[in-house]
Design an enzyme around this catalytic site. Structure first.
Site, short mmCIF file in Angstrom:
data_model
loop_
_atom_site.label_atom_id
_atom_site.label_comp_id
_atom_site.label_asym_id
_atom_site.label_seq_id
_atom_site.Cartn_x
_atom_site.Cartn_y
_atom_site.Cartn_z
CB SER A 135 40.67 42.62 39.62
OG SER A 135 39.52 43.36 39.23
CE1 TYR A 148 43.96 47.04 38.60
CE2 TYR A 148 41.85 46.28 37.76
CZ TYR A 148 42.76 46.36 38.78
OH TYR A 148 42.49 45.77 40.00
#
Length: 279
Positions: A135, A148
């Site tokens: 990501s 995360y």
């Protein structure tokens, strides 16, 4: 050249789009998801080139069985795509250990175990390509995404080290770092912390609401992402990091500027920290 792809997390999002695209251009694909019923319709018309398997990447025995079945069916694995992953929203202080550990088991340890299971196959072949879906949050951190971010920073670090270990074996590694795409990541694939602390309303709380609010309207197109990933795999010089989405590029370049500013400003102190050179 026809390849054998092994893709995790194919029920939705990047995994599904990539499986559909790779099948459409004639490759063989091992299509996996925790619930095989979610992917059974994916291979219609491509049965001779597809193998659907139930796979939970947090279960090592399922990983081993899936890799063995893939090799039995196709004889090799050319591309592993570690796509399975989930999100989690909450300020660091709000975050719950059980939920955080569950996310790390999928996003990081599951990815690592899948990679270790496929590497012996690729080493024997002296060829292969490992695609780790990370990501932009693995390069740039955001409020409400601290843990995360940590899971994706870990993927980035593991992948970079791996790339240096396996290059001489003919194995490539690419870290895919998307920004906002129209997947389920900001919807049902992400859990909210049940703890809410008012002092974080303007930081973590605001960003969490923003991300949830634009779910389904992100600028990124999963189908174009799939084509970009295939392009990287087919390149003679695949990138170590593949950013996807304009926001990913903007965020990464801004991070470089921030790093350079700190490094340049504190360079004298940085060098001073070594033992003095002897005359």
């Amino acid at each position: 050249m026809e390849k054998v792809w092994f893709i995790t997390g194919c029920s939705t999002g990047f995994g599904r789009a990539l499986a559909e695209h790779v099948l459409s251009i004639g490759h063989n694909v091992v299509v996996t998801a925790r619930n095989i019923s979610d992917i059974s319709n994916l291979i219609v018309g491509h049965e001779s080139k597809a193998l659907t398997l139930s796979l939970d990447v947090t279960k090592p025995d399922q990983i081993t069985a899936a890799v063995n079945k893939a090799v039995e069916r196709f004889g090799r694995i050319d591309v592993l795509v570690n796509n399975a992953g989930i999100g989690y929203f909450g300020a660091v202080e709000e975050s719950e250990d059980e939920s955080v550990r569950k996310m790390f088991e999928i996003n990081f340890f599951g990815l690592g175990n899948m990679t270790k299971a496929v590497l012996p196959v690729m080493r024997k072949q002296r060829s292969g390509h490992i695609i780790n879906i990370a990501s932009i949050g693995g390069l740039v951190a955001f409020p409400a995404l601290g843990y995360y971010n940590a899971s994706k920073f870990a993927v980035d670090g593991l992948s970079e080290a791996l790339s240096k270990e396996v290059a001489h074996l003919g194995i490539h590694v690419t870290i895919v770092a998307p920004s906002g795409f129209r997947t389920d990541w900001a919807g049902r694939s992400a859990e909210n912390s049940k703890i809410v602390i008012a002092d974080y309303a303007d930081t973590a709380g605001a960003n969490k609401s923003f991300i949830r609010g634009y779910s389904g309207n992100q600028p990124g197109d999963p189908n174009r992402a799939a084509q970009a990933i295939v392009k990287a795999v087919e390149s003679k010089e695949p990138p170590l990091r593949l950013l996807l989405g304009a926001a990913a590029l903007k965020g990464a370049m801004a991070k470089i500027d921030v790093l350079k500013k700190d490094f340049d400003t504190w360079s004298e102190t940085t060098v001073w920290a070594d033992h003095p050179k002897e005359n």
